[in-house]
Design a protein around this motif. Structure first.
Motif: not given
Length: 219
Positions: A17-22, A67-70, A86-88
């Motif tokens: 999974h892609l996580t917020e810290p990543l 990322l910046h778009h989201d 939510t972005a993550a």
């Protein structure tokens, strides 16, 4: 000798999974930062466009521009504390969606090697990969769009559409278009045989054109 059955990328990364810290590390790294699906480790990891190779078969699943778009989108509609989580979650869904597309990046050795060489040359000219590649399938011809940020003028974004015809079809041209502050600036076709000169040609055209608000031609 034990022969292990082939497992598609989507299956290999099903529990990753892609996580917020990543994503926060992606943001800190800046232009050229990418998150890839690394077949060697079976994990998502942060890297930079300068380190991509054709041999390692990495798959780009998320970029700084994504990322910046989201973040910009969710900051308009969500409370501040929910924006990054939510972005993550969105990034994680996009990453898995990338790996289920077939094909979502070229797998034939020649076009993949050519694409890797083009990306390295764009980096040398000061253009940083901005987003995950977008693969389109139209009229039985695949097209992969790479978006690059001009690090010398961050308001400028260059998109290179690379076609991937079938094995029995001749190579077709690459289409490049440039936007400035989101407005179309210029665009042109380049024969595949001249792709080696494309990054330098892009730099020359970007330098020559002032801001513009004209509409782009249809692909």
């Amino acid at each position: 000798m034990t022969v292990h059955p082939y497992r598609p990328m989507s299956a290999r990364f099903a529990d990753q999974h892609l996580t917020e810290p990543l994503l926060r590390a992606l943001d800190r790294t800046g232009p050229g930062a990418l998150i890839i699906a690394d077949p060697a480790s079976g994990e998502y990891r942060l890297t930079h466009a300068r380190y991509l190779t054709a041999q390692n078969r990495e798959g780009i699943v998320y970029g700084l521009g994504d990322l910046h778009h989201d973040l910009e989108t969710y900051s308009l509609i969500l409370p501040r504390e929910r924006v990054w989580p939510t972005a993550a979650a969105t990034a994680d869904q996009l990453a898995h969606a990338c790996l289920t597309q077939d094909p979502w990046e070229p797998v034939r050795p020649r076009p993949r090697t050519a694409l890797a060489a083009l990306r390295r040359a764009m980096h040398r000219e000061g253009f940083a990969l901005l987003r995950r590649p977008l693969f389109h399938d139209r009229d039985e011809v695949g097209r992969l769009d790479d978006a690059y940020l001009d690090t010398r003028d961050p308001a400028t974004v260059v998109t290179v559409a690379t076609p991937y015809p079938g094995p029995d079809e001749p190579d077709t041209a690459l289409f490049t278009w440039v936007t400035h502050h989101g407005c179309y600036l210029t665009g042109w076709h380049t024969p595949s045989s001249q792709r080696h000169d494309l990054p330098e040609a892009i730099r020359t055209r970007v330098r020559a054109h002032p801001d513009s608000d004209t509409s782009p031609p249809a692909l």
